[in-house]
Design an enzyme around this catalytic site. Structure first.
Site, mmCIF file in Angstrom:
data_model
loop_
_atom_site.group_PDB
_atom_site.id
_atom_site.type_symbol
_atom_site.label_atom_id
_atom_site.label_comp_id
_atom_site.label_asym_id
_atom_site.label_seq_id
_atom_site.Cartn_x
_atom_site.Cartn_y
_atom_site.Cartn_z
ATOM 1 N N ASP A 14 0.803 -1.221 0.000
ATOM 2 C CA ASP A 14 0.000 0.000 0.000
ATOM 3 C C ASP A 14 0.836 1.272 0.000
ATOM 4 O O ASP A 14 0.458 2.279 0.575
ATOM 5 C CB ASP A 14 -0.982 -0.006 1.198
ATOM 6 C CG ASP A 14 -1.801 -1.288 1.214
ATOM 7 O OD1 ASP A 14 -2.365 -1.613 0.166
ATOM 8 O OD2 ASP A 14 -1.852 -1.965 2.255
ATOM 9 N N LYS A 17 1.925 1.851 -5.312
ATOM 10 C CA LYS A 17 2.552 1.283 -6.517
ATOM 11 C C LYS A 17 1.692 1.504 -7.764
ATOM 12 O O LYS A 17 2.196 1.870 -8.819
ATOM 13 C CB LYS A 17 2.797 -0.228 -6.334
ATOM 14 C CG LYS A 17 3.822 -0.546 -5.263
ATOM 15 C CD LYS A 17 3.954 -2.039 -5.049
ATOM 16 C CE LYS A 17 2.774 -2.648 -4.332
ATOM 17 N NZ LYS A 17 2.642 -2.304 -2.908
ATOM 18 N N GLY A 41 -4.294 -4.825 -4.132
ATOM 19 C CA GLY A 41 -5.327 -3.877 -4.544
ATOM 20 C C GLY A 41 -4.601 -2.603 -4.913
ATOM 21 O O GLY A 41 -4.167 -1.863 -4.056
ATOM 22 N N HIS A 42 -4.404 -2.397 -6.204
ATOM 23 C CA HIS A 42 -3.643 -1.230 -6.645
ATOM 24 C C HIS A 42 -4.611 -0.143 -7.103
ATOM 25 O O HIS A 42 -5.390 -0.342 -8.016
ATOM 26 C CB HIS A 42 -2.653 -1.627 -7.746
ATOM 27 C CG HIS A 42 -1.553 -2.518 -7.224
ATOM 28 N ND1 HIS A 42 -0.581 -3.065 -8.010
ATOM 29 C CD2 HIS A 42 -1.290 -2.940 -5.962
ATOM 30 C CE1 HIS A 42 0.235 -3.784 -7.247
ATOM 31 N NE2 HIS A 42 -0.172 -3.726 -6.008
ATOM 32 N N GLN A 224 2.277 -6.203 -2.861
ATOM 33 C CA GLN A 224 2.619 -6.222 -1.432
ATOM 34 C C GLN A 224 3.885 -5.395 -1.218
ATOM 35 O O GLN A 224 4.089 -4.445 -1.947
ATOM 36 C CB GLN A 224 2.775 -7.661 -0.899
ATOM 37 C CG GLN A 224 1.466 -8.450 -0.853
ATOM 38 C CD GLN A 224 1.051 -9.024 -2.209
ATOM 39 O OE1 GLN A 224 1.823 -9.703 -2.857
ATOM 40 N NE2 GLN A 224 -0.161 -8.751 -2.626
HETATM 41 P P1 IMP Z 1 -2.028 -13.027 2.139
HETATM 42 O O1 IMP Z 1 -1.119 -12.429 1.114
HETATM 43 O O2 IMP Z 1 -3.489 -12.867 1.821
HETATM 44 O O3 IMP Z 1 -1.663 -14.423 2.490
HETATM 45 O O4 IMP Z 1 -1.828 -12.172 3.490
HETATM 46 C C1 IMP Z 1 -0.605 -12.211 4.226
HETATM 47 C C2 IMP Z 1 -0.307 -10.853 4.850
HETATM 48 O O5 IMP Z 1 0.006 -9.929 3.823
HETATM 49 C C3 IMP Z 1 -1.478 -10.224 5.611
HETATM 50 O O6 IMP Z 1 -0.941 -9.456 6.670
HETATM 51 C C4 IMP Z 1 -2.113 -9.302 4.591
HETATM 52 O O7 IMP Z 1 -2.826 -8.254 5.181
HETATM 53 C C5 IMP Z 1 -0.873 -8.812 3.871
HETATM 54 N N1 IMP Z 1 -1.129 -8.410 2.489
HETATM 55 C C6 IMP Z 1 -1.331 -9.223 1.430
HETATM 56 N N2 IMP Z 1 -1.499 -8.526 0.308
HETATM 57 C C7 IMP Z 1 -1.383 -7.236 0.650
HETATM 58 C C8 IMP Z 1 -1.418 -6.018 -0.096
HETATM 59 O O8 IMP Z 1 -1.571 -5.996 -1.323
HETATM 60 N N3 IMP Z 1 -1.253 -4.863 0.622
HETATM 61 C C9 IMP Z 1 -1.038 -4.874 1.952
HETATM 62 N N4 IMP Z 1 -0.974 -5.984 2.687
HETATM 63 C C10 IMP Z 1 -1.139 -7.158 2.037
HETATM 64 MG MG MG Z 2 -2.983 -2.202 -1.734
#
Ligand code: IMP
Ligand code: MG
Length: 423
Positions: A14, A17, A41-42, A224
């Site tokens: 977040d 990007k 979520g971009h 991420q």
């Molecule tokens: P997962 O990727 O759904 O397995 O989540 C693992 C961890 O990464 C959790 O803490 C999520 O909140 C975090 N996370 C996954 N994708 C994102 C992202 O795009 N932005 C921010 N945090 C993320």
């Molecule tokens: Mg995001």
């Protein structure tokens, strides 16, 4: 031969990007995602509209560029279909310009359920995942029993599906998870698979390398952030892929020596969504102010994001791991009203000062802060570096010195136009 430039987040995701990829898109021929999936979520804003992309690269909105979903990505056909249909409704049809790697792995309905089941089992040690089936899908990949996008072209796809399905249902049972609506989910899944067949599936490693050989420019878009990297993030509170620059090599099939520029994005403060350690977290009114002024709610899950001061120890670690050549700072404007701005320059761990991230970020880490003077000016209308207020100029200078890396782009608002290129 050209190199692939990489753009990625240096914190916990977040960082903005999507917006910056969109701004850089005119300089490239191909925009490619290399890891992650619909956990991303971009968010992009331009011409008064706001868009959120999850699996589709953020280069889809500008000038007919090829957008590629690479082999390192995990794709949920159901969410992908919804995403594309939503884009179409808003007047953007990505179908012609999108290429999807046959080697990308598929997120199945049962894998989404396994994500929830694993989280339940972890109880108060839960990760706080996005619930999109990311972890279980990468687990299947590494266990050599995943189903890949290319498999949908095979007549035995259904058999292959049924086999893994049995295995997943058994595991769900062992975890005491009550499976609901499986048939409806599967029906939706197979419809989405048919939909996916309408897209151009490719051997993306050839697409990318052929492009580089014909001197076309490729931008790899990370998802991420580095502190969520499976190897170097705050394990086990991480995502299940390599979010760092090396991940672009694996996730696209580009040799390490063909990685060019590495753009590292960071916010002027930190946020984290989900569980896990966060040394500079603020639970006071400043934290609340950052959340409110920064609109810090998850683009995927709507969860409020935790907020805190900028962490230079973690940022230097990310810069090192990624070989960042260019820094991009976003959301400084969120700090506009503050008289004083803190920046963590070192940690105190077990009474000892250190400038390194400890093996376990779950250790008691006490941040040591430098305090800088706020600029108390609205940055959002600024068009060039010459208009920076003095205190902001000093803040940027301080960061460049502390990070030993140039800050080449300053983003001062969500819109495309609110982007300042320096030097
Ligand atoms: P997962 O990727 O759904 O397995 O989540 C693992 C961890 O990464 C959790 O803490 C999520 O909140 C975090 N996370 C996954 N994708 C994102 C992202 O795009 N932005 C921010 N945090 C993320
Ligand atoms: Mg995001």
């Amino acid at each position: 031969m050209e190199n692939v430039d990489v753009l990625l987040g240096l914190q916990w995701g977040d960082e903005g990007k999507g917006k910056v990829v969109d701004v850089l898109t005119p300089q490239y021929d191909i925009i490619a995602r290399f890891q992650g999936g619909p956990n991303a979520g971009h968010t992009l804003e331009f011409e008064g509209e706001k868009y959120v992309v999850r699996s589709v690269p953020s280069g889809i909105f500008q000038g007919n560029k090829t957008n590629l979903i690479g082999n390192g990505v995990v794709l949920d056909p159901v969410l992908f279909r919804k995403e594309v249909e939503d884009l179409k409704k808003s007047g953007h049809n990505p179908r012609e310009r999108l290429r999807i790697s046959r080697k990308a792995h598929l997120i199945l309905p049962t894998l989404r359920m396994l994500d929830a089941a694993n989280e339940n089992r972890r109880g108060d040690r839960k990760i706080g995942t996005t619930g999109r089936g990311i972890g279980p899908t990468y687990t299947e990949k590494v266990a050599r029993q995943g189903i890949r996008v290319g498999d949908i072209e095979s007549p035995s796809f259904k058999d292959q599906y049924n086999k893994v399905r049995e295995n997943h249902l058994q595991r769900l049972k062992d975890l005491g998870y009550e499976v609901k609506n499986l048939e409806a989910n599967e029906a939706e899944f197979f419809e989405a698979i048919e939909y996916l067949k309408g897209f151009t599936l490719v051997d993306s490693e050839y697409v990318v390398n052929d492009a580089l050989r014909s001197d076309r420019k490729v931008l790899a878009e990370g998802a991420q952030g580095s502190l969520l990297d499976i190897d170097f993030g705050s394990y086990p509170f991480v995502t299940s892929s390599n979010t760092i620059a090396a991940g672009a090599s694996i996730g696209l099939g580009v040799a390490p020596r063909h990685i060019g520029k590495v753009y590292g994005i960071f916010k002027a403060y930190c946020t984290r969504v989900g569980e896990g350690p966060f040394p500079t977290e603020l639970t006071d009114k400043t934290g609340k102010l950052l959340a409110e002024r920064g609109h810090e709610f998850g683009a995927v899950t709507g969860r409020p994001r935790r907020c805190g001061w900028l962490d230079l120890v973690a940022l230097r670690y990310s810069i090192m791991l990624n070989g960042v050549t260019d820094l991009i700072i976003t959301k400084s404007d969120v700090l506009d009203t503050l008289a004083e701005i803190k920046v963590c320059r070192a940690y105190k761990v077990n009474g000892e000062e250190t400038d390194q991230v400890p093996y376990s970020m779950e250790e008691k880490i006490e941040p040591i802060y430098d305090t800088l003077t706020g600029w108390k000016t609205d940055l959002t209308a600024i068009k060039s570096e010459e208009e920076f207020p003095e205190a902001f100029r000093l803040y940027i200078d301080y960061l460049e010195k502390a990070l030993q890396t140039p800050i080449t782009v300053v983003s001062v608002g969500p819109d495309r136009s609110q982007t300042i290129f320096r030097g």
